[in-house]
Design an enzyme around this catalytic site. Structure first.
Site, PDB file in Angstrom:
ATOM      1  N   SER A   7       0.867  -1.354   0.050  1.00  0.00           N
ATOM      2  CA  SER A   7       0.003  -0.089  -0.064  1.00  0.00           C
ATOM      3  C   SER A   7       0.902   1.197   0.144  1.00  0.00           C
ATOM      4  O   SER A   7       1.541   1.560   0.908  1.00  0.00           O
ATOM      5  CB  SER A   7      -0.845   0.068   1.276  1.00  0.00           C
ATOM      6  OG  SER A   7      -1.812   1.108   1.093  1.00  0.00           O
ATOM      7  N   HIS A  31      -0.868  -1.351  -4.434  1.00  0.00           N
ATOM      8  CA  HIS A  31      -2.170  -0.762  -3.879  1.00  0.00           C
ATOM      9  C   HIS A  31      -2.202   0.813  -3.739  1.00  0.00           C
ATOM     10  O   HIS A  31      -1.398   1.167  -3.190  1.00  0.00           O
ATOM     11  CB  HIS A  31      -2.751  -1.413  -2.637  1.00  0.00           C
ATOM     12  CG  HIS A  31      -4.012  -1.417  -1.938  1.00  0.00           C
ATOM     13  ND1 HIS A  31      -4.893  -1.989  -2.521  1.00  0.00           N
ATOM     14  CD2 HIS A  31      -4.195  -0.488  -1.052  1.00  0.00           C
ATOM     15  CE1 HIS A  31      -6.037  -1.467  -1.730  1.00  0.00           C
ATOM     16  NE2 HIS A  31      -5.644  -0.466  -0.901  1.00  0.00           N
ATOM     17  N   ASP A  33      -4.466   3.813  -2.581  1.00  0.00           N
ATOM     18  CA  ASP A  33      -5.638   4.323  -1.784  1.00  0.00           C
ATOM     19  C   ASP A  33      -6.087   5.649  -2.077  1.00  0.00           C
ATOM     20  O   ASP A  33      -5.350   6.656  -1.790  1.00  0.00           O
ATOM     21  CB  ASP A  33      -5.364   4.208  -0.251  1.00  0.00           C
ATOM     22  CG  ASP A  33      -5.167   2.674   0.170  1.00  0.00           C
ATOM     23  OD1 ASP A  33      -6.114   1.955  -0.146  1.00  0.00           O
ATOM     24  OD2 ASP A  33      -4.121   2.349   1.048  1.00  0.00           O
ATOM     25  N   MET A  35      -8.802   8.568  -1.355  1.00  0.00           N
ATOM     26  CA  MET A  35      -9.721   9.245  -0.281  1.00  0.00           C
ATOM     27  C   MET A  35      -9.983  10.575  -0.375  1.00  0.00           C
ATOM     28  O   MET A  35      -9.272  11.359  -0.844  1.00  0.00           O
ATOM     29  CB  MET A  35      -9.147   9.226   1.176  1.00  0.00           C
ATOM     30  CG  MET A  35      -8.394   7.799   1.571  1.00  0.00           C
ATOM     31  SD  MET A  35      -7.907   7.497   3.019  1.00  0.00           S
ATOM     32  CE  MET A  35      -7.014   6.176   3.135  1.00  0.00           C
ATOM     33  N   HIS A  62      -7.922   1.604  -4.886  1.00  0.00           N
ATOM     34  CA  HIS A  62      -9.011   1.378  -3.833  1.00  0.00           C
ATOM     35  C   HIS A  62      -9.830   2.930  -3.540  1.00  0.00           C
ATOM     36  O   HIS A  62      -9.169   3.588  -3.064  1.00  0.00           O
ATOM     37  CB  HIS A  62      -8.518   0.744  -2.636  1.00  0.00           C
ATOM     38  CG  HIS A  62      -9.164   0.536  -1.581  1.00  0.00           C
ATOM     39  ND1 HIS A  62      -8.757   0.339  -0.205  1.00  0.00           N
ATOM     40  CD2 HIS A  62     -10.475   0.629  -1.434  1.00  0.00           C
ATOM     41  CE1 HIS A  62      -9.775   0.268   0.544  1.00  0.00           C
ATOM     42  NE2 HIS A  62     -11.066   0.524  -0.135  1.00  0.00           N
ATOM     43  N   MET A  64     -12.001   5.062  -1.824  1.00  0.00           N
ATOM     44  CA  MET A  64     -12.750   5.387  -0.619  1.00  0.00           C
ATOM     45  C   MET A  64     -13.312   6.709  -0.523  1.00  0.00           C
ATOM     46  O   MET A  64     -12.869   7.749  -0.011  1.00  0.00           O
ATOM     47  CB  MET A  64     -11.807   5.245   0.666  1.00  0.00           C
ATOM     48  CG  MET A  64     -11.431   3.725   0.923  1.00  0.00           C
ATOM     49  SD  MET A  64      -9.886   3.657   1.946  1.00  0.00           S
ATOM     50  CE  MET A  64      -8.747   3.662   0.535  1.00  0.00           C
ATOM     51  N   MET A 132     -12.788  -5.221   4.244  1.00  0.00           N
ATOM     52  CA  MET A 132     -11.609  -4.437   4.915  1.00  0.00           C
ATOM     53  C   MET A 132     -11.320  -4.980   6.454  1.00  0.00           C
ATOM     54  O   MET A 132     -12.241  -5.398   7.072  1.00  0.00           O
ATOM     55  CB  MET A 132     -11.882  -2.967   5.208  1.00  0.00           C
ATOM     56  CG  MET A 132     -12.211  -2.450   3.921  1.00  0.00           C
ATOM     57  SD  MET A 132     -10.793  -1.733   3.163  1.00  0.00           S
ATOM     58  CE  MET A 132     -10.099  -0.843   4.403  1.00  0.00           C
ATOM     59  N   ASP A 166      -6.920  -6.039   3.464  1.00  0.00           N
ATOM     60  CA  ASP A 166      -6.382  -4.644   3.273  1.00  0.00           C
ATOM     61  C   ASP A 166      -6.801  -3.998   4.958  1.00  0.00           C
ATOM     62  O   ASP A 166      -7.901  -3.755   5.336  1.00  0.00           O
ATOM     63  CB  ASP A 166      -7.150  -3.594   2.276  1.00  0.00           C
ATOM     64  CG  ASP A 166      -6.639  -2.486   2.237  1.00  0.00           C
ATOM     65  OD1 ASP A 166      -5.539  -2.110   2.936  1.00  0.00           O
ATOM     66  OD2 ASP A 166      -7.340  -1.606   1.698  1.00  0.00           O
TER      67      ASP A 166
HETATM   68  C1  DX5 Z   1      -6.775   1.977   4.732  1.00  0.00           C
HETATM   69  C2  DX5 Z   1      -6.250   1.722   3.285  1.00  0.00           C
HETATM   70  C3  DX5 Z   1      -5.142   0.550   3.670  1.00  0.00           C
HETATM   71  C4  DX5 Z   1      -3.934   1.216   4.357  1.00  0.00           C
HETATM   72  C5  DX5 Z   1      -3.071  -0.365   4.846  1.00  0.00           C
HETATM   73  O1  DX5 Z   1      -8.073   2.659   4.480  1.00  0.00           O
HETATM   74  O2  DX5 Z   1      -7.111   1.123   2.581  1.00  0.00           O
HETATM   75  O3  DX5 Z   1      -4.733   0.216   2.331  1.00  0.00           O
HETATM   76  O4  DX5 Z   1      -3.121   1.741   3.636  1.00  0.00           O
HETATM   77  O5  DX5 Z   1      -2.135   0.141   5.796  1.00  0.00           O
HETATM   78  P1  DX5 Z   1      -1.850  -0.944   6.852  1.00  0.00           P
HETATM   79  O6  DX5 Z   1      -1.013  -1.901   6.455  1.00  0.00           O
HETATM   80  O7  DX5 Z   1      -0.561   0.123   7.468  1.00  0.00           O
HETATM   81  O8  DX5 Z   1      -2.901  -0.939   7.730  1.00  0.00           O
HETATM   82 ZN    ZN Z   2      -6.693   0.123   0.660  1.00  0.00          ZN
END
Ligand code: DX5
Ligand code: ZN
Length: 208
Positions: A7, A31, A33, A35, A62, A64, A132, A166
């Site tokens: 990630s 990956h 993320d 947001m 991903h 969010m 999740m 994740d």
């Molecule tokens: C959380 C993200 C994850 C996060 C994982 O909202 O979707 O992908 O970056 O990070 P770790 O492995 O540190 O929990």
């Molecule tokens: Zn994620």
């Protein structure tokens, strides 16, 4: 065989490309993320950040965000290979259709507090399911132990669909998650927060 998807949110953004190139040879995906400060209380990266890592490894994006449909085209143009939307967000069916229309794999994610049955409407359409294992929003949170059962149930229901895990994935719990049926193990802090990201990524992938 399971793969690791580092990630990139867990990486030092000043060294994003260098760190992506370091872990990519050992990883199935990077990956990414995304947001929006609305679906979750954090802001992270947009299509330009995804495009900056294009070509290093397949990109697992991903989303969010509350309104993913507004962004599918931009992330497809940026080079996403998988785009995952949340079942709790708006326009899930139309978003999956838009992802498929671009020839990409569509994923559907749920928060740890959302019942697994929220994935039922998407089981046939989605190529990837993501129950999740932390509340979405931030790296470095503690793994929700209820996730093992959720992965097992999904694996039983859908033998051929990709199952991703994740949040809070570490070298310690990775083997049990692979055993439960996870195909893609996403990990941020347990890779980029360690001295040796490559060794951690390989351990999480089960390569050593
Ligand atoms: C959380 C993200 C994850 C996060 C994982 O909202 O979707 O992908 O970056 O990070 P770790 O492995 O540190 O929990
Ligand atoms: Zn994620």
């Amino acid at each position: 065989m399971a793969v690791v998807a580092p990630s990139m949110l867990g990486a030092d953004f000043g060294r994003l490309r260098e760190l992506a190139e370091l872990v990519a040879p050992h990883s199935g995906y990077l990956h990414m993320d995304v947001m929006d400060g609305h679906f979750v209380p954090n802001l992270t990266m947009g299509p330009d950040t995804i495009a900056a890592l294009r070509g290093i490894a397949p990109l697992d994006v991903h989303l969010m965000v509350t309104d993913p449909l507004n962004f599918i085209e931009s992330f497809a143009d940026a080079g996403a290979d998988i785009i995952t939307v949340h079942a709790e967000a708006n326009d899930t069916a139309a978003s999956i259709d838009a992802i498929h229309a671009r020839g990409l794999k569509a994923g559907v994610a749920i928060r740890p507090s959302t019942p697994l049955s929220a994935l039922d409407p998407w089981l046939d359409a989605a190529e990837l399911l993501l129950p999740m294992s932390v509340e979405p929003g931030f790296c470095g949170q503690e793994f929700d132990e209820g996730t093992y059962d959720r992965i097992r149930s999904l694996r039983e229901a859908r033998p051929d669909t990709l199952i991703e895990v994740d949040g809070g994935v570490t070298c310690e719990n990775a083997a049990a998650l692979r055993e439960a049926g996870a195909d893609i193990l996403v990990s941020g802090s347990a890779i980029f927060g360690t001295e040796d990201p490559v060794a951690s990524a390989r351990m999480i992938a089960g390569l050593e």
